[in-house]
Design a protein around this motif. Structure first.
Motif, PDB file in Angstrom:
ATOM      1  N   UNK A  68      36.222  15.119  27.113  1.00  0.00           N
ATOM      2  CA  UNK A  68      36.602  15.758  25.860  1.00  0.00           C
ATOM      3  C   UNK A  68      36.594  17.275  26.034  1.00  0.00           C
ATOM      4  N   UNK A  69      37.374  17.953  25.191  1.00  0.00           N
ATOM      5  CA  UNK A  69      37.347  19.408  25.189  1.00  0.00           C
ATOM      6  C   UNK A  69      35.996  19.888  24.669  1.00  0.00           C
ATOM      7  N   UNK A  70      35.493  20.951  25.279  1.00  0.00           N
ATOM      8  CA  UNK A  70      34.183  21.464  24.887  1.00  0.00           C
ATOM      9  C   UNK A  70      34.128  22.958  25.177  1.00  0.00           C
ATOM     10  N   UNK A  71      33.450  23.696  24.325  1.00  0.00           N
ATOM     11  CA  UNK A  71      33.289  25.144  24.501  1.00  0.00           C
ATOM     12  C   UNK A  71      31.808  25.480  24.650  1.00  0.00           C
ATOM     13  N   UNK A  72      31.521  26.445  25.500  1.00  0.00           N
ATOM     14  CA  UNK A  72      30.150  26.857  25.781  1.00  0.00           C
ATOM     15  C   UNK A  72      30.041  28.370  25.657  1.00  0.00           C
ATOM     16  N   UNK A  73      29.012  28.833  24.961  1.00  0.00           N
ATOM     17  CA  UNK A  73      28.711  30.266  24.882  1.00  0.00           C
ATOM     18  C   UNK A  73      27.675  30.595  25.950  1.00  0.00           C
ATOM     19  N   UNK A  74      27.991  31.573  26.789  1.00  0.00           N
ATOM     20  CA  UNK A  74      27.083  31.926  27.872  1.00  0.00           C
ATOM     21  C   UNK A  74      26.789  33.419  27.876  1.00  0.00           C
ATOM     22  N   UNK A  75      25.689  33.773  28.495  1.00  0.00           N
ATOM     23  CA  UNK A  75      25.370  35.166  28.779  1.00  0.00           C
ATOM     24  C   UNK A  75      25.393  35.319  30.293  1.00  0.00           C
ATOM     25  N   UNK A  76      26.210  36.235  30.766  1.00  0.00           N
ATOM     26  CA  UNK A  76      26.451  36.376  32.197  1.00  0.00           C
ATOM     27  C   UNK A  76      25.987  37.752  32.668  1.00  0.00           C
ATOM     28  N   UNK A  77      25.291  37.732  33.781  1.00  0.00           N
ATOM     29  CA  UNK A  77      24.837  38.991  34.397  1.00  0.00           C
ATOM     30  C   UNK A  77      25.420  39.074  35.806  1.00  0.00           C
ATOM     31  N   UNK A  78      26.093  40.179  36.092  1.00  0.00           N
ATOM     32  CA  UNK A  78      26.627  40.419  37.428  1.00  0.00           C
ATOM     33  C   UNK A  78      25.588  41.169  38.245  1.00  0.00           C
ATOM     34  N   UNK A  79      25.277  40.629  39.412  1.00  0.00           N
ATOM     35  CA  UNK A  79      24.303  41.251  40.302  1.00  0.00           C
ATOM     36  C   UNK A  79      24.940  41.380  41.679  1.00  0.00           C
ATOM     37  N   UNK A  80      24.281  42.110  42.560  1.00  0.00           N
ATOM     38  CA  UNK A  80      24.832  42.308  43.893  1.00  0.00           C
ATOM     39  C   UNK A  80      24.977  40.985  44.617  1.00  0.00           C
ATOM     40  N   UNK A  81      26.197  40.675  45.023  1.00  0.00           N
ATOM     41  CA  UNK A  81      26.511  39.443  45.754  1.00  0.00           C
ATOM     42  C   UNK A  81      26.199  38.173  44.975  1.00  0.00           C
ATOM     43  N   UNK A  82      26.183  38.280  43.636  1.00  0.00           N
ATOM     44  CA  UNK A  82      25.878  37.087  42.882  1.00  0.00           C
ATOM     45  C   UNK A  82      26.191  37.195  41.408  1.00  0.00           C
ATOM     46  N   UNK A  83      25.912  36.120  40.726  1.00  0.00           N
ATOM     47  CA  UNK A  83      26.190  36.015  39.293  1.00  0.00           C
ATOM     48  C   UNK A  83      25.157  35.089  38.683  1.00  0.00           C
ATOM     49  N   UNK A  84      24.660  35.456  37.503  1.00  0.00           N
ATOM     50  CA  UNK A  84      23.708  34.623  36.775  1.00  0.00           C
ATOM     51  C   UNK A  84      24.312  34.291  35.406  1.00  0.00           C
ATOM     52  N   UNK A  85      24.167  33.057  34.972  1.00  0.00           N
ATOM     53  CA  UNK A  85      24.704  32.653  33.669  1.00  0.00           C
ATOM     54  C   UNK A  85      23.727  31.700  33.001  1.00  0.00           C
ATOM     55  N   UNK A  86      23.509  31.896  31.696  1.00  0.00           N
ATOM     56  CA  UNK A  86      22.647  30.985  30.954  1.00  0.00           C
ATOM     57  C   UNK A  86      23.208  30.781  29.555  1.00  0.00           C
ATOM     58  N   UNK A  87      22.851  29.646  28.987  1.00  0.00           N
ATOM     59  CA  UNK A  87      23.320  29.327  27.648  1.00  0.00           C
ATOM     60  C   UNK A  87      22.916  27.929  27.249  1.00  0.00           C
ATOM     61  N   UNK A  88      23.367  27.521  26.085  1.00  0.00           N
ATOM     62  CA  UNK A  88      23.091  26.169  25.616  1.00  0.00           C
ATOM     63  C   UNK A  88      24.220  25.715  24.704  1.00  0.00           C
ATOM     64  N   UNK A  89      24.329  24.414  24.555  1.00  0.00           N
ATOM     65  CA  UNK A  89      25.365  23.841  23.713  1.00  0.00           C
ATOM     66  C   UNK A  89      24.877  22.497  23.195  1.00  0.00           C
TER      67      UNK A  89
END
Length: 204
Positions: A146-167
């Protein structure tokens, strides 16, 4: 990749040459977290347990044009059979709850994976290197997509990426019948909450 003036220079260079470079980030399963939270209801829900389950096996990938978070796509794959009770319970209760979840709820022998594939559909900058991103895509669970949408908070870091959220989602939307025990006096609500904390690194 860093969210600094270097990133701005990268974007400007790409625009001037017309070239874009796609960066792939591999999700680190040992550092990432995916949790399912269920909620009790019924006559004795006040005395019931709201179980939480953590996935021990997950993976996937984030892809984006270098310096362009708005172009990001996400593929998250969770091994449904790896979900384990995260709460402090007796061994007997833990075994029974996990058996019920795997055999009666998720039917993990038939549907071994939970998969979300989506694309960034909106982005707001919170501060330098930290963004609120809406991801719209398709969630495959229990043999239903099914179609689904997620709200995330994303942090760009050196050589990487962090993302967190809930749905949240309704189990019935995916053909799952919420479990009920003790003649229905204690059962699980249709709505469950999924939360995640993704740690990813640039793929070599």
């Amino acid at each position: 990749m860093t969210a600094t003036a270097d990133t701005t220079l990268t974007i400007e260079a790409a625009e001037s040459t017309g070239a874009t470079k796609t960066i792939s980030y591999r999700i680190d399963p040992s550092a990432s977290r995916f949790t399912v939270q269920a909620f009790a209801e019924g006559l004795f829900s006040a005395f019931g347990h709201n179980p939480r389950f953590n996935a021990a096996d997950l993976g996937g990938e984030v892809r984006m044009e270098e310096g362009n978070l708005a172009s990001a796509s996400l593929e998250l794959i969770v091994n449904a059979g790896s979900l384990r009770v995260a709460d402090d319970l007796s061994e007997k209760d833990r075994v029974e709850i996990e058996r019920m979840m795997h055999d009666d709820v998720l039917e993990t022998s038939r549907y071994p994976e939970i998969v979300f594939k989506g694309q960034a559909a909106g982005m707001d900058r919170i501060y330098e290197g930290f963004y609120k991103v809406k991801i719209v895509g398709r969630l495959s669970l229990h043999g239903t997509t099914r179609e689904h949408a997620i709200e995330t908070q994303v942090r760009l870091v050196e050589n990487g990426l962090r993302a967190e959220g809930e749905t949240e989602l309704r189990q019935s939307d995916y053909g799952i019948k919420p479990v009920s025990v003790a003649a229905g006096t204690l059962k699980v609500k249709d709505e469950v909450k999924l939360s995640f904390n993704i740690v990813s690194e640039v793929k070599e």
